[in-house]
Design an enzyme around this catalytic site. Structure first.
Site, PDB file in Angstrom:
ATOM      1  N   THR A   1       0.831  -1.217   0.000  1.00 51.72           N
ATOM      2  CA  THR A   1       0.000   0.000   0.000  1.00 51.72           C
ATOM      3  C   THR A   1       0.860   1.259   0.000  1.00 51.72           C
ATOM      4  O   THR A   1       0.720   2.129  -0.861  1.00 51.72           O
ATOM      5  CB  THR A   1      -0.915   0.004   1.259  1.00 51.72           C
ATOM      6  OG1 THR A   1      -1.724  -1.169   1.218  1.00 51.72           O
ATOM      7  CG2 THR A   1      -1.799   1.230   1.299  1.00 51.72           C
ATOM      8  N   VAL A   2       1.771   1.383   0.957  1.00 52.99           N
ATOM      9  CA  VAL A   2       2.548   2.616   1.093  1.00 52.99           C
ATOM     10  C   VAL A   2       3.692   2.650   0.071  1.00 52.99           C
ATOM     11  O   VAL A   2       3.967   3.700  -0.529  1.00 52.99           O
ATOM     12  CB  VAL A   2       3.092   2.780   2.530  1.00 52.99           C
ATOM     13  CG1 VAL A   2       3.769   4.131   2.687  1.00 52.99           C
ATOM     14  CG2 VAL A   2       1.976   2.642   3.561  1.00 52.99           C
TER      15      VAL A   2
ATOM     16  N   GLU B   1       8.500  10.288  10.166  1.00 48.40           N
ATOM     17  CA  GLU B   1       7.260  11.067  10.209  1.00 48.40           C
ATOM     18  C   GLU B   1       6.031  10.213   9.918  1.00 48.40           C
ATOM     19  O   GLU B   1       4.973  10.389  10.529  1.00 48.40           O
ATOM     20  CB  GLU B   1       7.346  12.222   9.194  1.00 48.40           C
ATOM     21  CG  GLU B   1       6.160  13.163   9.181  1.00 48.40           C
ATOM     22  CD  GLU B   1       6.002  13.906  10.498  1.00 48.40           C
ATOM     23  OE1 GLU B   1       6.829  14.762  10.793  1.00 48.40           O
ATOM     24  OE2 GLU B   1       5.018  13.626  11.228  1.00 48.40           O
TER      25      GLU B   1
ATOM     26  N   GLY C   1      -6.641  -0.881   2.414  1.00 49.88           N
ATOM     27  CA  GLY C   1      -5.197  -0.803   2.708  1.00 49.88           C
ATOM     28  C   GLY C   1      -4.869  -0.048   3.982  1.00 49.88           C
ATOM     29  O   GLY C   1      -3.717   0.311   4.211  1.00 49.88           O
TER      30      GLY C   1
ATOM     31  N   GLU D   1      -3.143  -3.043   9.360  1.00 52.03           N
ATOM     32  CA  GLU D   1      -1.841  -3.712   9.377  1.00 52.03           C
ATOM     33  C   GLU D   1      -1.983  -5.102   8.766  1.00 52.03           C
ATOM     34  O   GLU D   1      -3.086  -5.661   8.721  1.00 52.03           O
ATOM     35  CB  GLU D   1      -1.344  -3.847  10.824  1.00 52.03           C
ATOM     36  CG  GLU D   1      -1.079  -2.535  11.515  1.00 52.03           C
ATOM     37  CD  GLU D   1      -0.062  -1.678  10.786  1.00 52.03           C
ATOM     38  OE1 GLU D   1       1.068  -2.134  10.568  1.00 52.03           O
ATOM     39  OE2 GLU D   1      -0.398  -0.542  10.410  1.00 52.03           O
TER      40      GLU D   1
ATOM     41  N   ASP E   1      -1.485  -0.943  17.998  1.00 58.17           N
ATOM     42  CA  ASP E   1      -0.909   0.007  17.024  1.00 58.17           C
ATOM     43  C   ASP E   1      -1.002   1.440  17.570  1.00 58.17           C
ATOM     44  O   ASP E   1      -0.037   2.203  17.502  1.00 58.17           O
ATOM     45  CB  ASP E   1      -1.664  -0.123  15.687  1.00 58.17           C
ATOM     46  CG  ASP E   1      -1.184   0.863  14.645  1.00 58.17           C
ATOM     47  OD1 ASP E   1      -0.171   0.579  13.979  1.00 58.17           O
ATOM     48  OD2 ASP E   1      -1.813   1.927  14.495  1.00 58.17           O
TER      49      ASP E   1
ATOM     50  N   LYS F   1       2.130   4.048  18.627  1.00 58.23           N
ATOM     51  CA  LYS F   1       2.237   5.442  18.147  1.00 58.23           C
ATOM     52  C   LYS F   1       2.279   6.412  19.327  1.00 58.23           C
ATOM     53  O   LYS F   1       3.038   7.387  19.320  1.00 58.23           O
ATOM     54  CB  LYS F   1       1.057   5.764  17.232  1.00 58.23           C
ATOM     55  CG  LYS F   1       1.107   5.009  15.917  1.00 58.23           C
ATOM     56  CD  LYS F   1      -0.222   5.108  15.200  1.00 58.23           C
ATOM     57  CE  LYS F   1      -0.193   4.434  13.849  1.00 58.23           C
ATOM     58  NZ  LYS F   1      -1.525   4.217  13.284  1.00 58.23           N
TER      59      LYS F   1
ATOM     60  N   GLY G   1      -3.478   5.142   4.665  1.00 61.94           N
ATOM     61  CA  GLY G   1      -3.755   5.145   3.229  1.00 61.94           C
ATOM     62  C   GLY G   1      -2.486   5.392   2.432  1.00 61.94           C
ATOM     63  O   GLY G   1      -1.505   5.921   2.946  1.00 61.94           O
TER      64      GLY G   1
HETATM   65  P1  NAP Z   1       1.658  -3.951   2.872  1.00 63.81           P
HETATM   66  O1  NAP Z   1       0.638  -3.389   1.955  1.00 63.81           O
HETATM   67  O2  NAP Z   1       1.361  -5.238   3.549  1.00 63.81           O
HETATM   68  O3  NAP Z   1       3.018  -4.086   2.027  1.00 63.81           O
HETATM   69  C1  NAP Z   1       4.152  -4.697   2.560  1.00 63.81           C
HETATM   70  C2  NAP Z   1       5.175  -4.886   1.438  1.00 63.81           C
HETATM   71  O4  NAP Z   1       6.359  -5.409   1.978  1.00 63.81           O
HETATM   72  C3  NAP Z   1       4.732  -5.841   0.338  1.00 63.81           C
HETATM   73  O5  NAP Z   1       5.163  -5.377  -0.912  1.00 63.81           O
HETATM   74  C4  NAP Z   1       5.457  -7.149   0.690  1.00 63.81           C
HETATM   75  O6  NAP Z   1       5.829  -7.903  -0.442  1.00 63.81           O
HETATM   76  C5  NAP Z   1       6.711  -6.615   1.343  1.00 63.81           C
HETATM   77  N1  NAP Z   1       7.246  -7.492   2.378  1.00 63.81           N
HETATM   78  C6  NAP Z   1       6.699  -7.785   3.576  1.00 63.81           C
HETATM   79  N2  NAP Z   1       7.508  -8.584   4.300  1.00 63.81           N
HETATM   80  C7  NAP Z   1       8.592  -8.806   3.524  1.00 63.81           C
HETATM   81  C8  NAP Z   1       9.785  -9.547   3.687  1.00 63.81           C
HETATM   82  N3  NAP Z   1      10.038 -10.235   4.820  1.00 63.81           N
HETATM   83  N4  NAP Z   1      10.687  -9.570   2.690  1.00 63.81           N
HETATM   84  C9  NAP Z   1      10.446  -8.885   1.548  1.00 63.81           C
HETATM   85  N5  NAP Z   1       9.343  -8.148   1.317  1.00 63.81           N
HETATM   86  C10 NAP Z   1       8.428  -8.114   2.300  1.00 63.81           C
HETATM   87  O7  NAP Z   1       2.031  -2.925   4.038  1.00 63.81           O
HETATM   88  P2  NAP Z   1       1.756  -1.355   4.065  1.00 63.81           P
HETATM   89  O8  NAP Z   1       0.333  -1.113   4.451  1.00 63.81           O
HETATM   90  O9  NAP Z   1       2.301  -0.729   2.844  1.00 63.81           O
HETATM   91  O10 NAP Z   1       2.613  -0.952   5.366  1.00 63.81           O
HETATM   92  C11 NAP Z   1       4.011  -0.850   5.313  1.00 63.81           C
HETATM   93  C12 NAP Z   1       4.515  -0.169   6.588  1.00 63.81           C
HETATM   94  O11 NAP Z   1       3.937   1.146   6.682  1.00 63.81           O
HETATM   95  C13 NAP Z   1       4.122  -0.851   7.901  1.00 63.81           C
HETATM   96  O12 NAP Z   1       5.150  -0.666   8.838  1.00 63.81           O
HETATM   97  C14 NAP Z   1       2.860  -0.097   8.342  1.00 63.81           C
HETATM   98  O13 NAP Z   1       2.660  -0.132   9.735  1.00 63.81           O
HETATM   99  C15 NAP Z   1       3.235   1.292   7.916  1.00 63.81           C
HETATM  100  N6  NAP Z   1       2.106   2.194   7.676  1.00 63.81           N
HETATM  101  C16 NAP Z   1       1.086   1.809   6.891  1.00 63.81           C
HETATM  102  C17 NAP Z   1       0.056   2.697   6.633  1.00 63.81           C
HETATM  103  C18 NAP Z   1      -1.108   2.322   5.771  1.00 63.81           C
HETATM  104  O14 NAP Z   1      -2.042   3.129   5.636  1.00 63.81           O
HETATM  105  N7  NAP Z   1      -1.112   1.149   5.139  1.00 63.81           N
HETATM  106  C19 NAP Z   1       0.082   3.984   7.201  1.00 63.81           C
HETATM  107  C20 NAP Z   1       1.173   4.356   8.019  1.00 63.81           C
HETATM  108  C21 NAP Z   1       2.185   3.444   8.242  1.00 63.81           C
HETATM  109  P3  NAP Z   1       4.728  -8.607  -1.429  1.00 63.81           P
HETATM  110  O15 NAP Z   1       3.957  -7.450  -2.036  1.00 63.81           O
HETATM  111  O16 NAP Z   1       5.508  -9.351  -2.417  1.00 63.81           O
HETATM  112  O17 NAP Z   1       3.865  -9.442  -0.517  1.00 63.81           O
HETATM  113  N1  HSE Z   2      -2.934   0.384  10.437  1.00 66.34           N
HETATM  114  C1  HSE Z   2      -2.635   1.746  10.695  1.00 66.34           C
HETATM  115  C2  HSE Z   2      -3.906   2.504  10.970  1.00 66.34           C
HETATM  116  C3  HSE Z   2      -1.916   2.354   9.513  1.00 66.34           C
HETATM  117  O1  HSE Z   2      -4.971   1.999  10.617  1.00 66.34           O
HETATM  118  O2  HSE Z   2      -3.854   3.584  11.545  1.00 66.34           O
HETATM  119  C4  HSE Z   2      -1.449   3.756   9.783  1.00 66.34           C
HETATM  120  O3  HSE Z   2      -0.417   3.767  10.738  1.00 66.34           O
END
Ligand code: NAP
Ligand code: HSE
Length: 326
Positions: free
Chosen positions: A13-14, A126, A184, A187, A198, A202, A297
């Site tokens: 997602t990110v 950030e 998306g 977590e 979570d 934070k 998001g």
């Molecule tokens: P996500 O959609 O689950 O994407 C994770 C990515 O990392 C995928 O591309 C996955 O590969 C890859 N990955 C995971 N474990 C791996 C490993 N061991 N080796 C290699 N690649 C690996 O997660 P996300 O929502 O983008 O979140 C990423 C981070 O940002 C997290 O720390 C989350 O807490 C933080 N965050 C997320 C949001 C949000 O809105 N989603 C907001 C703020 C912070 P594949 O695609 O091949 O499976």
């Molecule tokens: N899973 C987290 C949330 C992503 O819903 O707030 C943003 O940190």
């Protein structure tokens, strides 16, 4: 023009939002900040997965190749084990790191910052709290001249999305959670969201920045046992249910609480809907301030990641000259 080669861990997602945003903003950043940002390699688990608009030739499953061949590492895989090992390797070699990983920072923040300090690397984080809201900068820099007494806010977009969908659309908990996952926001392990962990991670980061205290009392309660009836009953009293995180400075320490609360409709946090987050900061000199915006998001979070990348990459601090005003 300085070229900065970025190693990107994760393209979910990110990560995908980050790649798109760099493409969209590259020219503006070149002109404004004098840096040319290039994503050199991207680590994923599954190279065959469909990722619209992502150059497949950048993808790899070899983490070392990504880390050792970059100027700056962006960690967006989440979790603490692999992510922690990769971040430690980069910091050990003096590479700057930008991460959105609050779980990793809450667990190992002190150790990672000590490693960064030892090798002269910097860590940008950030995006780890409140997605697109620049709350870390506000506390670290904007309020450096004041004493923060308390922080009260909605720090988890998934929980807020679930609560407002249950309230406004009459959905049940499981359906609302599924929608948050589809969009998306959640977590990879959504129990972290709905149990309040979570939000607690934070809050720990914000409290550390605001109070720097080591004696911390915590209490956490999630929304995983909420019912439609609880929401209806609150509504009958002209109230809404919100998942609220509070950190208070105490003599020699701090108290952190994450819990659901029934708030009157007139409360500033009651109007925060969907995946939005909000933080009310109370400081001694300034008084009360309210920060609101998208807390989760793809693009909102990517924007926070990119602003850290720019800040770390540009050769000199930007100086305001006022020259474009006349
Ligand atoms: P996500 O959609 O689950 O994407 C994770 C990515 O990392 C995928 O591309 C996955 O590969 C890859 N990955 C995971 N474990 C791996 C490993 N061991 N080796 C290699 N690649 C690996 O997660 P996300 O929502 O983008 O979140 C990423 C981070 O940002 C997290 O720390 C989350 O807490 C933080 N965050 C997320 C949001 C949000 O809105 N989603 C907001 C703020 C912070 P594949 O695609 O091949 O499976
Ligand atoms: N899973 C987290 C949330 C992503 O819903 O707030 C943003 O940190």
């Amino acid at each position: 023009m300085r070229q900065v080669n970025i190693g990107l861990l994760g393209c979910g997602t990110v990560g995908q939002g980050f790649v798109r945003l760099i493409e969209r903003e590259r020219e503006r950043i070149r002109v404004r900040d004098g840096v040319d940002l290039r994503v050199r390699r991207i680590l994923v688990r599954d190279i065959q997965k469909e990722r619209t608009g992502i150059d497949r030739s950048l993808l790899t499953t070899n983490a070392i190749e990504v880390i050792d061949d970059c100027d700056l590492l962006v960690e967006l895989i989440g979790g603490v084990h692999s992510a922690g090992a990769y971040v430690r390797r980069a910091l050990r070699d003096g590479r700057d790191v930008v991460t959105a990983n609050k779980a990793l920072l809450a667990e190992s923040g002190r150790e990672l910052f000590a490693a960064a300090s030892a090798s002269g690397a910097r860590i940008g984080f950030e995006a780890s709290v409140c997605g697109g809201i620049p709350i870390i900068r506000a506390i670290e820099r904007g309020l450096a001249g004041d004493s923060i007494e308390s922080l009260t806010g909605i720090l988890n977009g998934t929980c807020n999305y679930i609560l407002t969908r249950m309230e406004e659309r009459g959905l049940d908990f499981a359906t609302a959670l599924r929608l948050a996952q589809d969009r998306g926001f959640a977590e990879a392990d959504s129990t972290l969201d709905v149990t309040g962990m979570d939000a607690l991670q934070k809050l720990q980061i914000l409290a550390e920045l605001a109070f720097g205290s080591s004696h911390v009392r915590t209490k956490v309660h999630g929304i995983d046992d909420i019912s439609r009836q609880e929401i209806e009953q609150a509504r009958s009293r002209r109230c809404v249910v919100r998942h609220v995180a509070t950190a208070r400075r105490l003599p020699g320490g701090a108290e952190l609480r994450v819990e659901r609360r029934e708030l009157p409709e007139s409360h500033p946090l009651a109007s925060v809907r969907d995946e939005n987050n909000a933080v009310i900061i109370r400081a001694k000199a300034v008084g009360e301030m309210l920060f609101v915006g998208k807390g989760a998001g793809s693009l909102p979070t990517a924007a926070a990641v990119l602003s850290d990348v720019i800040e770390i990459s540009r050769a000199e601090a930007r100086v305001y000259t006022g020259e474009n005003l006349t």
